[in-house]
Design an enzyme around this catalytic site. Structure first.
Site, PDB file in Angstrom:
ATOM      1  N   HIS A  26       8.579  -4.294  12.085  1.00 55.97           N
ATOM      2  CA  HIS A  26       8.432  -4.837  10.729  1.00 55.97           C
ATOM      3  C   HIS A  26       8.759  -3.803   9.662  1.00 55.97           C
ATOM      4  O   HIS A  26       8.652  -4.090   8.468  1.00 55.97           O
ATOM      5  CB  HIS A  26       7.019  -5.370  10.518  1.00 55.97           C
ATOM      6  N   LYS A  80       5.325  -0.579  -7.220  1.00 55.07           N
ATOM      7  CA  LYS A  80       4.215  -0.415  -6.283  1.00 55.07           C
ATOM      8  C   LYS A  80       2.895  -0.759  -6.960  1.00 55.07           C
ATOM      9  O   LYS A  80       2.756  -0.642  -8.175  1.00 55.07           O
ATOM     10  CB  LYS A  80       4.136   1.046  -5.797  1.00 55.07           C
TER      11      LYS A  80
END
Length: 399
Positions: free
Chosen positions: A328, A398
């Site tokens: 992932h 972020k």
């Protein structure tokens, strides 16, 4: 590249697609392989690293049982990516203003929208399903500071923190992509934590016989098995909707500040922390992908790097040995606390050069050097996926 390691100390083998695995992760993989309901083998992807109970980057097939801690608390966490008709030349020279506008429009960290951010037609059916779960398990609601409705609805179309991100990327043809990574937010976290603890309680005296108490499980047909399936399905659906709605918010911002564009390709909106029923090696099983994506033959997936590294749009090869799965992402090579001790802001600035992003001490734990080399990760799974597009971020938001 084929399987690089195999452990044979448990009930079933563990096949590992890397030679770079820390001892703690190997111990966790061995513990999982000793559980009585594991089907055929356990698969560990090349980004594998230590997690809670089970490693991140593992694929765990089970018959008649599910381990909630293997699914984790960021239920349904995953990726979404789309390609736009824009090229690199059509982006502004500085992306600072655009990043600021995105951060204003999409709450990050623990923040949420001031009002309901999505249509009632989306909220109402989700609310009815959640009410049925909370009626049987009211303690879930008590684990949140505010009314659950206020939190889960207003955290739709929000990013979260940690390794979650929104990025603008360029592919090998200088085409612009939007890519984001998020999950089921606060409500998924409390659902995960609640059922992990409930599994421990339900096991009673048997808990002490497990190789790790975080491997407490629900057996099919037991009191709370169906309730967990219902709750985890809800959280996975919520995560999918969260990414879809956040992507729409992102496109709205870009539409106001960039030249006119259209969507030319949607790669995928997929989970990488989830459980699903699938058929493998002669049996219907529950497949828990804890930090792994499905990579069935011809299926598109997203494998992101870190804040300063490449990411990949891939097409699955349908490898049965990996239960049609792949990594992932790059996978952490050091803990967040170690990264904070080892690196500083100057390191972060150097390793994210050319990327418009936060470069303060609050995101040092996400520094690229804290992650494995994405190129090596990709080389180790060449038998699982083929690369369709190579992306490099030019802007990163972020939490």
């Amino acid at each position: 590249m084929p399987i690089l390691q195999t452990l044979n100390k448990g009930k079933v083998p563990v096949h590992i697609w890397t030679g770079d695995t820390e001892t703690t992760a190997l111990n966790q993989l061995e513990n999982v392989s000793r559980m009585p309901f594991i089907h055929h083998h356990v698969a560990a992807m090349p980004d594998v690293h230590m997690g809670i109970g089970a490693t991140v980057g593992s694929v765990i097939p089970t018959k008649g049982a599910i381990v909630p801690a293997a699914v984790g608390v960021d239920i349904g966490c995953g990726m979404n990516a789309i390609r736009l008709s824009l090229s690199a030349a059509e982006l502004p020279d500085s992306l600072r203003m655009l990043r600021n506008r995105i951060e204003q429009a999409i709450p990050v960290g623990f923040d949420m929208h001031d009002r309901d951010p999505v249509k009632r037609s989306t909220i109402v059916p989700m609310a009815k399903r959640l009410d049925q779960i909370l009626d049987r398990h009211p303690a879930i609601a008590k684990m949140q500071r505010k009314r659950p409705y206020d939190i889960w609805v207003r955290q739709l179309a929000t990013l979260g923190g940690g390794n979650h991100f929104i990025e603008l990327c360029l592919d090998e043809n200088e085409a612009v992509w939007v890519m984001l990574h998020s999950g089921s937010r606060g409500i998924g976290n409390v659902i995960g934590r609640y059922f992990i603890e409930l599994a421990r309680k339900d096991m009673g005296d048997q808990l002490g016989r497990l190789p790790d108490r975080d491997l407490a499980y629900f057996s099919e047909g037991a009191q709370h098995f169906d309730d967990y399936i219902e709750a985890v399905d809800w959280a996975q659906d919520y995560a999918m909707i969260n990414r879809r709605e956040m992507m729409q918010h992102m496109l709205d911002v870009l539409g106001r500040h960039l030249p006119h564009f259209t969507i030319t390709k949607e790669a995928i909106n997929c989970h990488h922390n989830y459980v699903v029923r699938e058929y493998h090696f002669g049996a219907e099983v529950y497949v828990t992908r804890k930090g792994a994506i499905r990579a069935g033959e011809g299926e598109l997936g997203i494998i992101p790097g870190s804040m300063g590294a490449k990411s990949y749009i891939v097409r699955g090869k349908g490898s049965e040995a990996s239960f049609c799965s792949c990594s992932h992402g790059a996978g952490r090579r050091m803990s967040r606390s170690k990264a904070k001790r080892q690196f500083n802001r100057a390191d972060l600035e150097s390793q994210t050069q050319g990327v418009e992003c936060r470069k303060d001490k609050g995101v040092i734990d996400e520094i690229p050097a804290a992650y494995k080399d994405i190129d090596q990760v990709m080389a180790n799974q060449s038998d699982l996926v083929e690369v369709v597009h190579t992306l490099k971020q030019v802007m990163c938001v972020k939490g």
